[in-house]
Design a protein around this motif. Sequence first.
Motif, PDB file in Angstrom:
ATOM      1  N   ALA A  65       0.818  -1.218   0.000  1.00 55.02           N
ATOM      2  CA  ALA A  65       0.000   0.000   0.000  1.00 55.02           C
ATOM      3  C   ALA A  65       0.850   1.265   0.000  1.00 55.02           C
ATOM      4  O   ALA A  65       0.322   2.362  -0.212  1.00 55.02           O
ATOM      5  N   THR A  66       2.154   1.133   0.241  1.00 56.16           N
ATOM      6  CA  THR A  66       3.043   2.292   0.232  1.00 56.16           C
ATOM      7  C   THR A  66       3.202   2.811  -1.184  1.00 56.16           C
ATOM      8  O   THR A  66       3.530   2.043  -2.090  1.00 56.16           O
ATOM      9  N   PRO A  67       2.971   4.104  -1.430  1.00 62.61           N
ATOM     10  CA  PRO A  67       3.083   4.639  -2.790  1.00 62.61           C
ATOM     11  C   PRO A  67       4.451   4.346  -3.411  1.00 62.61           C
ATOM     12  O   PRO A  67       5.492   4.563  -2.796  1.00 62.61           O
ATOM     13  N   GLY A  68       4.437   3.811  -4.604  1.00 65.39           N
ATOM     14  CA  GLY A  68       5.665   3.548  -5.344  1.00 65.39           C
ATOM     15  C   GLY A  68       6.339   2.231  -5.040  1.00 65.39           C
ATOM     16  O   GLY A  68       7.266   1.831  -5.758  1.00 65.39           O
ATOM     17  N   ALA A  69       5.892   1.523  -3.988  1.00 70.77           N
ATOM     18  CA  ALA A  69       6.574   0.293  -3.577  1.00 70.77           C
ATOM     19  C   ALA A  69       6.461  -0.792  -4.639  1.00 70.77           C
ATOM     20  O   ALA A  69       7.458  -1.441  -4.991  1.00 70.77           O
ATOM     21  N   LEU A  70       5.269  -1.015  -5.150  1.00 72.51           N
ATOM     22  CA  LEU A  70       5.094  -2.079  -6.141  1.00 72.51           C
ATOM     23  C   LEU A  70       5.779  -1.733  -7.456  1.00 72.51           C
ATOM     24  O   LEU A  70       6.326  -2.613  -8.124  1.00 72.51           O
ATOM     25  N   ARG A  71       5.770  -0.454  -7.818  1.00 75.89           N
ATOM     26  CA  ARG A  71       6.466  -0.051  -9.039  1.00 75.89           C
ATOM     27  C   ARG A  71       7.961  -0.334  -8.922  1.00 75.89           C
ATOM     28  O   ARG A  71       8.599  -0.810  -9.855  1.00 75.89           O
ATOM     29  N   GLU A  72       8.517  -0.056  -7.736  1.00 70.26           N
ATOM     30  CA  GLU A  72       9.934  -0.312  -7.526  1.00 70.26           C
ATOM     31  C   GLU A  72      10.238  -1.796  -7.605  1.00 70.26           C
ATOM     32  O   GLU A  72      11.258  -2.204  -8.177  1.00 70.26           O
ATOM     33  N   VAL A  73       9.354  -2.637  -7.057  1.00 65.18           N
ATOM     34  CA  VAL A  73       9.541  -4.085  -7.113  1.00 65.18           C
ATOM     35  C   VAL A  73       9.494  -4.566  -8.560  1.00 65.18           C
ATOM     36  O   VAL A  73      10.325  -5.382  -8.987  1.00 65.18           O
ATOM     37  N   ARG A  74       8.531  -4.053  -9.332  1.00 65.62           N
ATOM     38  CA  ARG A  74       8.437  -4.463 -10.733  1.00 65.62           C
ATOM     39  C   ARG A  74       9.683  -4.054 -11.507  1.00 65.62           C
ATOM     40  O   ARG A  74      10.212  -4.823 -12.319  1.00 65.62           O
ATOM     41  N   ASN A  75      10.151  -2.835 -11.279  1.00 70.35           N
ATOM     42  CA  ASN A  75      11.367  -2.371 -11.958  1.00 70.35           C
ATOM     43  C   ASN A  75      12.570  -3.229 -11.571  1.00 70.35           C
ATOM     44  O   ASN A  75      13.407  -3.569 -12.420  1.00 70.35           O
ATOM     45  N   HIS A  76      12.641  -3.579 -10.289  1.00 65.84           N
ATOM     46  CA  HIS A  76      13.737  -4.426  -9.815  1.00 65.84           C
ATOM     47  C   HIS A  76      13.696  -5.787 -10.495  1.00 65.84           C
ATOM     48  O   HIS A  76      14.735  -6.304 -10.948  1.00 65.84           O
ATOM     49  N   MET A  77      12.497  -6.379 -10.599  1.00 64.79           N
ATOM     50  CA  MET A  77      12.370  -7.694 -11.209  1.00 64.79           C
ATOM     51  C   MET A  77      12.703  -7.636 -12.701  1.00 64.79           C
ATOM     52  O   MET A  77      13.348  -8.537 -13.242  1.00 64.79           O
ATOM     53  N   ASN A  78      12.265  -6.585 -13.366  1.00 65.86           N
ATOM     54  CA  ASN A  78      12.557  -6.460 -14.791  1.00 65.86           C
ATOM     55  C   ASN A  78      14.059  -6.359 -15.042  1.00 65.86           C
ATOM     56  O   ASN A  78      14.575  -6.843 -16.050  1.00 65.86           O
ATOM     57  N   THR A  79      14.769  -5.739 -14.094  1.00 70.74           N
ATOM     58  CA  THR A  79      16.210  -5.551 -14.237  1.00 70.74           C
ATOM     59  C   THR A  79      16.987  -6.816 -13.880  1.00 70.74           C
ATOM     60  O   THR A  79      17.939  -7.200 -14.565  1.00 70.74           O
ATOM     61  N   THR A  80      16.573  -7.456 -12.785  1.00 71.66           N
ATOM     62  CA  THR A  80      17.346  -8.587 -12.263  1.00 71.66           C
ATOM     63  C   THR A  80      16.919  -9.938 -12.816  1.00 71.66           C
ATOM     64  O   THR A  80      17.677 -10.900 -12.730  1.00 71.66           O
ATOM     65  N   ARG A  81      15.711 -10.028 -13.373  1.00 73.28           N
ATOM     66  CA  ARG A  81      15.235 -11.311 -13.903  1.00 73.28           C
ATOM     67  C   ARG A  81      14.784 -11.181 -15.358  1.00 73.28           C
ATOM     68  O   ARG A  81      13.624 -11.433 -15.688  1.00 73.28           O
ATOM     69  N   PRO A  82      15.691 -10.802 -16.257  1.00 77.22           N
ATOM     70  CA  PRO A  82      15.304 -10.714 -17.670  1.00 77.22           C
ATOM     71  C   PRO A  82      14.879 -12.058 -18.242  1.00 77.22           C
ATOM     72  O   PRO A  82      14.204 -12.114 -19.269  1.00 77.22           O
ATOM     73  N   ASP A  83      15.260 -13.144 -17.573  1.00 76.63           N
ATOM     74  CA  ASP A  83      14.866 -14.474 -18.027  1.00 76.63           C
ATOM     75  C   ASP A  83      13.366 -14.701 -17.909  1.00 76.63           C
ATOM     76  O   ASP A  83      12.822 -15.629 -18.514  1.00 76.63           O
ATOM     77  N   LEU A  84      12.690 -13.860 -17.134  1.00 82.82           N
ATOM     78  CA  LEU A  84      11.248 -14.007 -16.947  1.00 82.82           C
ATOM     79  C   LEU A  84      10.443 -13.044 -17.814  1.00 82.82           C
ATOM     80  O   LEU A  84       9.229 -12.931 -17.633  1.00 82.82           O
TER      81      LEU A  84
END
Length: 248
Positions: A65-84
């Motif tokens: 529910a924290t503003p921007g938290a989920l966006r940061e997680v998605r950006n992190h996953m896109n960067t660190t898990r390009p295999d997905l």
Amino acid sequence: MKTPTATPPSTAASAVVELDVSRIRAVTLDLDDTLWPIWPTIARAENVLQAWLAEYAPATAALCATPGALREVRNHMNTTRPDLAHDMSALRRESIRLVLQRAGDDPALAEPAFEVFFAERQRVELFADALPALAFLSSRFPVVAVSNGNADVHRVGLGAHFRAALSAREFGVGKPDPRIFHAAAEAAGVSPAQVLHIGDDAHLDGVGALNAGMQAAWLNREGQPWSHGPQQPHTTVADLLALCRQLG
């Protein structure tokens, strides 16, 4: 009912072609934003997931529910898990796992949490033209679903209309890569030149199908201009029933 959107006028720089109905032996079909609007579906699924987390992983629910938290997680996953990149289910599941870990909750909850999200993601609200068009198309041609998303045509309740369904997750590459279009043609038992691909995304569906040697029908519900190079789709329609009328 909306009327078909006119194909942009021919110019010296354009490669305008007409739909050749006589050579269509099969149809491949996009799912998200072609048969149903995707973002209302995703928003509802995320709300159901948030309610589940509030009950079983309240610290994670608070973090989400924290503003921007989920966006940061998605950006992190896109960067660190390009295999997905082509596996929306795995990307969503691992994003949930990461936020559980960050909140100090049990990361094993990622599996049941994802299942809650995924079940709701299959509850789609079809466009009004979707079922009549599917009935028309599947009565005349083998129809194969081709999607970069993670909808399941059987769980959605449309499986009877499809000969097969290919997803980027299962196939390993997604649209606009010609290989997934060629595999769909093979699943339909025809050559790519005998396939009409229908989809809403001008690049993924339109350009992808054209590069794969298929005829392309661009479902352009919003009346957007074609801005993807001189080669244009064989037909542009504002709704699926307009296309059915063309196919006769």
